[in-house]
Design an enzyme around this catalytic site. Sequence first.
Site, mmCIF file in Angstrom:
data_model
loop_
_atom_site.group_PDB
_atom_site.id
_atom_site.type_symbol
_atom_site.label_atom_id
_atom_site.label_comp_id
_atom_site.label_asym_id
_atom_site.label_seq_id
_atom_site.Cartn_x
_atom_site.Cartn_y
_atom_site.Cartn_z
ATOM 1 N N LYS A 32 -39.715 29.789 25.245
ATOM 2 C CA LYS A 32 -39.961 28.984 24.045
ATOM 3 C C LYS A 32 -41.260 28.191 24.159
ATOM 4 C CE LYS A 32 -36.063 26.798 24.318
ATOM 5 N NZ LYS A 32 -35.539 27.495 25.487
ATOM 6 N N THR A 33 -41.401 27.484 25.271
ATOM 7 C CA THR A 33 -42.606 26.670 25.428
ATOM 8 C C THR A 33 -43.834 27.570 25.551
ATOM 9 O OG1 THR A 33 -41.272 24.975 26.494
ATOM 10 C CG2 THR A 33 -43.641 24.803 26.764
ATOM 11 N N ASP A 216 -41.425 21.103 20.237
ATOM 12 C CA ASP A 216 -40.653 21.687 21.337
ATOM 13 C C ASP A 216 -39.373 20.874 21.510
ATOM 14 O OD1 ASP A 216 -39.965 23.345 23.410
ATOM 15 O OD2 ASP A 216 -41.644 22.825 24.721
ATOM 16 N N GLU A 217 -38.349 21.454 22.102
ATOM 17 C CA GLU A 217 -37.071 20.765 22.351
ATOM 18 C C GLU A 217 -36.528 20.168 21.053
ATOM 19 O OE1 GLU A 217 -35.888 20.924 25.372
ATOM 20 O OE2 GLU A 217 -37.581 21.071 26.752
ATOM 21 N N GLN A 247 -29.005 23.006 25.114
ATOM 22 C CA GLN A 247 -29.690 22.027 25.958
ATOM 23 C C GLN A 247 -29.828 20.679 25.260
ATOM 24 O OE1 GLN A 247 -32.981 23.459 28.561
ATOM 25 N NE2 GLN A 247 -32.866 25.289 27.312
ATOM 26 N N ARG A 615 -32.973 25.335 35.735
ATOM 27 C CA ARG A 615 -34.312 24.980 36.237
ATOM 28 C C ARG A 615 -34.707 25.890 37.387
ATOM 29 N NH1 ARG A 615 -35.928 23.911 32.175
ATOM 30 N NH2 ARG A 615 -33.879 24.494 31.469
HETATM 31 P P1 ATP Z 1 -36.630 25.810 28.615
HETATM 32 O O1 ATP Z 1 -35.512 26.098 27.673
HETATM 33 O O2 ATP Z 1 -36.134 25.523 29.975
HETATM 34 O O3 ATP Z 1 -37.605 24.814 28.077
HETATM 35 P P2 ATP Z 1 -38.430 27.899 27.775
HETATM 36 O O4 ATP Z 1 -37.675 28.745 26.848
HETATM 37 O O5 ATP Z 1 -39.363 26.918 27.192
HETATM 38 O O6 ATP Z 1 -37.420 27.219 28.793
HETATM 39 P P3 ATP Z 1 -40.706 28.774 29.294
HETATM 40 O O7 ATP Z 1 -40.836 27.586 30.159
HETATM 41 O O8 ATP Z 1 -41.678 28.929 28.194
HETATM 42 O O9 ATP Z 1 -39.210 28.887 28.751
HETATM 43 O O10 ATP Z 1 -40.750 30.106 30.160
HETATM 44 C C1 ATP Z 1 -39.979 30.237 31.344
HETATM 45 C C2 ATP Z 1 -40.748 31.019 32.387
HETATM 46 O O11 ATP Z 1 -40.828 32.387 32.011
HETATM 47 C C3 ATP Z 1 -42.171 30.540 32.546
HETATM 48 O O12 ATP Z 1 -42.512 30.628 33.900
HETATM 49 C C4 ATP Z 1 -42.955 31.528 31.719
HETATM 50 O O13 ATP Z 1 -44.287 31.661 32.168
HETATM 51 C C5 ATP Z 1 -42.177 32.820 31.938
HETATM 52 N N1 ATP Z 1 -42.299 33.771 30.837
HETATM 53 C C6 ATP Z 1 -41.954 33.579 29.553
HETATM 54 N N2 ATP Z 1 -42.184 34.680 28.805
HETATM 55 C C7 ATP Z 1 -42.683 35.618 29.637
HETATM 56 C C8 ATP Z 1 -43.123 36.974 29.492
HETATM 57 N N3 ATP Z 1 -43.108 37.593 28.309
HETATM 58 N N4 ATP Z 1 -43.577 37.601 30.591
HETATM 59 C C9 ATP Z 1 -43.603 36.986 31.778
HETATM 60 N N5 ATP Z 1 -43.217 35.734 31.992
HETATM 61 C C10 ATP Z 1 -42.756 35.037 30.941
HETATM 62 MG MG MG Z 2 -39.431 24.807 27.283
#
Ligand code: ATP
Ligand code: MG
Length: 743
Positions: A32-33, A216-217, A247, A615
């Site tokens: 997401k981020t 975000d969030e 979350q 995490r």
């Molecule tokens: P949270 O809910 O904990 O905030 P999130 O959904 O925001 O998580 P991110 O932090 O954006 O997730 O991504 C999680 C990890 O996965 C990061 O290390 C990111 O670089 C990696 N990642 C996300 N998408 C891809 C992709 N398409 N290919 C490779 N790595 C990825």
């Molecule tokens: Mg995130």
Amino acid sequence: MSLLDSLNPEQLAAVTLPRESALILAGAGSGKTKVLTARIAWLIQTGQVGPNGVLAVTFTNKASKEMLHRISTMLPINTRSMWVGTFHGLCNRMLRAHWKEAGLPQAFQILDMQDQLSAIKRMYKVLGIDAEKFPPKQLSYFVGSAKDQGLRPKDVEAHDEYHRMMVRLYEAYEAQCQREGVVDFAELLLRSFELLGANPTLREHYQARFKYILVDEFQDTNSLQYNWLKRLAGPQGCIFAVGDDDQSIYAFRGARVANMVQFENDFNVQNRIKLEQNYRSVGNVLKAANVLIAHNKARLGKELWTEAGEGEAIRVYEATSDQDEAAFIIDRIKKLVLEEGYSRSDIAILYRSNAQSRVVEQALFNAGMPYRVYGGLRFFERAEIKHALAYLRLMDNADDDNSFSRVVNFPARGIGARSVEQLQDISTAQATSLYRAIHRMEGRAQAGLKKFADLIERMRFETRGLSLPDLVDKVINESGLIAHFQADKDGEDRVENLKELVNAAASFSIAEGYYRDAAATMVDEEKLITPLADFLSHASLEAGDNAAAAGQDAIQLMTAHSAKGLEFKCVFVTGLEEGLFPHENSIGNSVEGGDGTSVEAVEEERRLMYVAITRAREQLFLSHAQQRMLHGQIRYHLRSRFLDELPEEVLKWLTPKRAHIASQGWDALDSKVWGQNKTLNVGYSNKTSKRPYDIGTGVSHAKFGSGVVVSYEGEGDDQRIQINFGRQGMKWLMLSLAKLERS
Ligand code: ATP
Ligand code: MG
């Protein structure tokens, strides 16, 4: 390589959406981020918007820094002028630029929680309010939640005498803040929201400017934050919201998951994008997270999968005590670092509440392992730093009575409580600040106070034109703070910290470009404030995470709350005990769900546990202790129900797993073994013995006095009961002989 190359098809679709509002609802670690930051970079890179036309918001300073960092690695632009930050940070920025329209003095100061409580206590004194009857914390909570709902005193409905009093106090508090030129955290948002409401020109300016708003969030927005976003976006607005209902961990601060559904209606969201592939964690971790969160009833529902291998099993350790738990962690960390090649900064230790960190910190310290604590008593909240900031604030805004009271006689300069009371009377009578009241005073008392005012004036005069760090350096010396703590034989650390403040000012100046742009080239609307004022708001908003180990390769310690959005290769989740995690306040309670129905409060704790587990990227360790020292008391906890909710096949118990009561309630508790009594029978039986007293019941004993039932073991005639007799200690008694009475 294009910045779109590393995205999967769903992510790509989200990043490159046309200009329309969208909701990305997806689980932890699904990117997401990543999607949010990639979208910002892509919009700018393809010329659809300039850096000035984007506003991105999240919840913590750490997360917003991470966001800026990710953007700047994708795009070679100066991100400093971009509106990327926390809600508080962005509102502060807006109010600094439009202080006049917002009805604030230019140098308004920001009260943190501590400042707010002392402001309330000061007000109570003047008004003669009984702090026992109306605890300052309660008023602070009352004011905060009213503001979070966008309510001024006149808007709050009070149905009983108590609430009518709270409303009157809210009103008085508000008047005092206004008079002193200070705002609390919630006020930043409400003021900014009202500013946009009352001022069409400004509103339209920002609505036209921020073509793209990204959040975000999103699951953690409260209703004021949501309405602020809505007002800022305007009728043509375009909001890109990402979040995860699983979350949502701030319901206690008014966060409303229901905002997601409302958002879809208000902004006519056409499609809800789901991301289901997790890129963060190995299979075992992800499986544990999925199974755990499935125990919640109130969910929008989604499941994550990964292509990564299973990875190591999740290691579970039952410690005999908190000390033992800490020793286990240190031992494991040594293996991870020395044998498995992890950096210290790859490792995080998470806990439910700040009070738990002390034992772990001590153990890390003894083992000579650098660590960094987020949260807790933070740098800018230390007493000596507060003193220094109070001098700086007074120089910036002489009406800040909180700061005045803090340092008028610190270091001691012979100004007695009597003189200050006299001053307070004059200031109340003439509706002016303490500082200004000095000049309306007469007699002997005035002399000392006058000298204090002269000191402030002199420092203000002498520091004109100095760089920020030089200014701070001068003030900690001239004020007498350094000399005061040097004279104190235990004051060494405090002197160090004061000097660290000069360093903090220097790094702040570099980060904000105050050295480079020192010449008057800064016509940027948001930099119209002085570096000092900017630094002071930074100090209040940031509260400076423990600065000591900054930059070092250090183990990361933080609460599960502050770990949201972050990721680490190795994670320890500690203190998995009933009453601790889930927190005791949640057990057996229910709260209002977003849609008006009631849900178990434990569900929020489970979401927090879900955040903690997710995490971890590679290795996850879970631990609990049979007994621990908390708030000066030894507490005996049972293993957390969350441990029992995890799928057995992904766990590896490092200590034997003992039978548990989870599904049968407290009454079915069997054979709990504590501390020294390791030899006792630990077998589990479904024949539940009779339990004359529930765990936690008060009982009294002829010899030991009154105590609390802690646990049972054995059966039939051998059944023993463990009772905590307070000062008489913890005792095991034969139930059949003990002659207990309910007390
Ligand atoms: P949270 O809910 O904990 O905030 P999130 O959904 O925001 O998580 P991110 O932090 O954006 O997730 O991504 C999680 C990890 O996965 C990061 O290390 C990111 O670089 C990696 N990642 C996300 N998408 C891809 C992709 N398409 N290919 C490779 N790595 C990825
Ligand atoms: Mg995130």
